[in-house]
Motif scaffolding. Structure first.
Motif, PDB file in Angstrom:
ATOM      1  N   HIS A  11       0.817  -1.222   0.000  1.00  0.00           N
ATOM      2  CA  HIS A  11       0.000   0.000   0.000  1.00  0.00           C
ATOM      3  C   HIS A  11       0.854   1.279   0.000  1.00  0.00           C
ATOM      4  O   HIS A  11       2.034   1.255   0.322  1.00  0.00           O
ATOM      5  CB  HIS A  11      -0.997  -0.012   1.170  1.00  0.00           C
ATOM      6  CG  HIS A  11      -0.372   0.063   2.516  1.00  0.00           C
ATOM      7  ND1 HIS A  11      -0.739  -0.766   3.546  1.00  0.00           N
ATOM      8  CD2 HIS A  11       0.594   0.860   3.033  1.00  0.00           C
ATOM      9  CE1 HIS A  11      -0.048  -0.467   4.618  1.00  0.00           C
ATOM     10  NE2 HIS A  11       0.773   0.519   4.330  1.00  0.00           N
ATOM     11  N   THR A  15       5.129   5.597   4.761  1.00  0.00           N
ATOM     12  CA  THR A  15       6.511   5.260   4.404  1.00  0.00           C
ATOM     13  C   THR A  15       6.713   5.426   2.899  1.00  0.00           C
ATOM     14  O   THR A  15       7.696   6.020   2.449  1.00  0.00           O
ATOM     15  CB  THR A  15       6.846   3.823   4.846  1.00  0.00           C
ATOM     16  OG1 THR A  15       6.085   3.494   6.003  1.00  0.00           O
ATOM     17  CG2 THR A  15       8.309   3.673   5.143  1.00  0.00           C
ATOM     18  N   THR A 121       8.875   4.296   8.889  1.00  0.00           N
ATOM     19  CA  THR A 121       8.032   5.079   9.797  1.00  0.00           C
ATOM     20  C   THR A 121       7.407   4.121  10.799  1.00  0.00           C
ATOM     21  O   THR A 121       7.191   2.942  10.493  1.00  0.00           O
ATOM     22  CB  THR A 121       6.889   5.838   9.089  1.00  0.00           C
ATOM     23  OG1 THR A 121       5.910   4.895   8.624  1.00  0.00           O
ATOM     24  CG2 THR A 121       7.373   6.702   7.951  1.00  0.00           C
TER      25      THR A 121
HETATM   26  C1  LIG Z   1       1.750  -5.407  12.170  1.00  0.00           C
HETATM   27  C2  LIG Z   1       2.123  -4.035  12.634  1.00  0.00           C
HETATM   28  C3  LIG Z   1       3.152  -3.865  13.539  1.00  0.00           C
HETATM   29  C4  LIG Z   1       3.522  -2.610  13.984  1.00  0.00           C
HETATM   30  N1  LIG Z   1       4.560  -2.472  14.866  1.00  0.00           N
HETATM   31  C5  LIG Z   1       4.899  -1.254  15.314  1.00  0.00           C
HETATM   32  C6  LIG Z   1       5.986  -1.103  16.249  1.00  0.00           C
HETATM   33  O1  LIG Z   1       6.677  -2.038  16.623  1.00  0.00           O
HETATM   34  N2  LIG Z   1       6.261   0.141  16.698  1.00  0.00           N
HETATM   35  C7  LIG Z   1       5.524   1.241  16.302  1.00  0.00           C
HETATM   36  O2  LIG Z   1       5.786   2.324  16.796  1.00  0.00           O
HETATM   37  N3  LIG Z   1       4.528   1.129  15.386  1.00  0.00           N
HETATM   38  C8  LIG Z   1       4.195  -0.087  14.879  1.00  0.00           C
HETATM   39  N4  LIG Z   1       3.207  -0.201  13.942  1.00  0.00           N
HETATM   40  C9  LIG Z   1       2.601   1.013  13.352  1.00  0.00           C
HETATM   41  C10 LIG Z   1       3.229   1.367  12.000  1.00  0.00           C
HETATM   42  O3  LIG Z   1       4.631   1.175  12.017  1.00  0.00           O
HETATM   43  C11 LIG Z   1       2.999   2.826  11.629  1.00  0.00           C
HETATM   44  O4  LIG Z   1       1.632   3.121  11.633  1.00  0.00           O
HETATM   45  C12 LIG Z   1       3.608   3.158  10.281  1.00  0.00           C
HETATM   46  O5  LIG Z   1       3.759   4.544  10.146  1.00  0.00           O
HETATM   47  C13 LIG Z   1       2.783   2.614   9.109  1.00  0.00           C
HETATM   48  O6  LIG Z   1       3.406   2.963   7.912  1.00  0.00           O
HETATM   49  P1  LIG Z   1       2.647   2.911   6.500  1.00  0.00           P
HETATM   50  O7  LIG Z   1       1.591   3.992   6.537  1.00  0.00           O
HETATM   51  O8  LIG Z   1       3.693   3.152   5.495  1.00  0.00           O
HETATM   52  O9  LIG Z   1       2.031   1.545   6.405  1.00  0.00           O
HETATM   53  C14 LIG Z   1       2.833  -1.457  13.495  1.00  0.00           C
HETATM   54  C15 LIG Z   1       1.797  -1.620  12.568  1.00  0.00           C
HETATM   55  C16 LIG Z   1       1.449  -2.889  12.126  1.00  0.00           C
HETATM   56  C17 LIG Z   1       0.354  -3.037  11.102  1.00  0.00           C
END
Ligand SMILES: Cc1cc2nc3c(=O)[nH]c(=O)nc-3n(C[C@H](O)[C@H](O)[C@H](O)COP(=O)(O)O)c2cc1C
Length: 230
Positions: A11, A15, A121
């Motif tokens: 998606h 990031t 991110t």
């Molecule tokens: C399976 C999963 C695991 C995650 N683990 C963490 C984590 O360890 N630490 C954190 O701060 N956020 C965590 N997040 C939140 C995402 O890292 C965060 O929302 C990120 O900015 C999403 O990026 P994207 O919009 O590019 O998908 C997690 C999210 C998901 C779905």
């Protein structure tokens, strides 16, 4: 400038948007991949790549378009959201397929003059370990200049990212884009690259894994040739 962006998610989330922002600031020809959509295999551990040649990997043909894009790029950008403090499983599964390209095996010489950026991110934390997951491979591929961008964006999607955070991201991507574009910046081999190369120069001269030693000998690396510009 040729840019290859490999995104560790399908998606277009936060990031992805930071990677796109940087690629736009760099300008040039961009090839973009999304994992697992564009490559979704897991390494099956056959070790054919190490022992018999990378073309004996059962996923060789599927991997080829990404390998070609990475080889042709001047700048490689890897992006991954933080998932439980690390890069996504899709990113890791893709990187696993290049173990044979590590300096300790059969590095691609083009890597020694490239620049790369790792981007992650998180909602809160884990960017350091996530960026390290990706940078470990890039540095062991031989890439001498690797930049890190990591933001705890306090959001779960790009729409939710505050104006203040977006301004910080703009400033960071501006700085890195101008460093990469600077014409007088020509990365040389990193200390780590040089050290590992030197150890395996001697190992391959003596005789090591036959597939690796043949490769090093053919390149002239067991003698005085080096994959980087002196
Ligand atoms: C399976 C999963 C695991 C995650 N683990 C963490 C984590 O360890 N630490 C954190 O701060 N956020 C965590 N997040 C939140 C995402 O890292 C965060 O929302 C990120 O900015 C999403 O990026 P994207 O919009 O590019 O998908 C997690 C999210 C998901 C779905």
């Amino acid at each position: 400038m040729k840019i290859c962006v490999v995104n560790g998610q399908n998606h277009k989330g936060s990031t992805y948007h930071i990677g796109k922002m940087l690629a736009d600031k760099l300008g040039g020809e961009v090839k973009e991949f999304f994992l697992p959509k564009d490559f979704g295999e897991f390494c099956c551990g056959c070790t054919n790549c190490f022992l018999k040649g990378e073309d004996k990997c059962p996923h060789y043909d599927k991997l080829k378009p990404l390998t070609n894009a990475v080889d042709e790029a001047d700048v490689i950008i890897l992006t991954s959201p933080v998932y439980v403090y690390h890069c996504t499983g899709s990113m890791k599964a893709w990187l696993d397929h290049y173990g044979w390209r590590w300096i300790v095996h059969r590095p691609e010489e083009k890597m020694f003059s490239k620049k790369a950026v790792v981007i992650s991110t998180a909602a809160g934390a884990g960017m350091r370990s996530t960026n390290k997951d990706m940078a470990d491979s890039l540095s062991f591929w031989g890439i001498p200049a690797i930049y890190n961008i990591g933001f705890g964006i306090h959001a779960v999607n790009w729409q939710g990212v505050s104006e203040k955070m977006r301004a910080k991201i703009e400033r960071k991507t501006d700085r890195i884009a101008s460093k990469i574009k600077s014409s007088d910046f020509k990365p040389k081999v990193s200390l780590k690259g040089w050290l590992y190369f030197t150890v395996f120069h001697f190992a391959n001269k003596k005789g090591w894994n036959p597939a690796d030693s043949e490769y090093w000998k053919a390149k002239g690396w067991t003698e005085n040739k080096r994959p980087w510009k002196k």
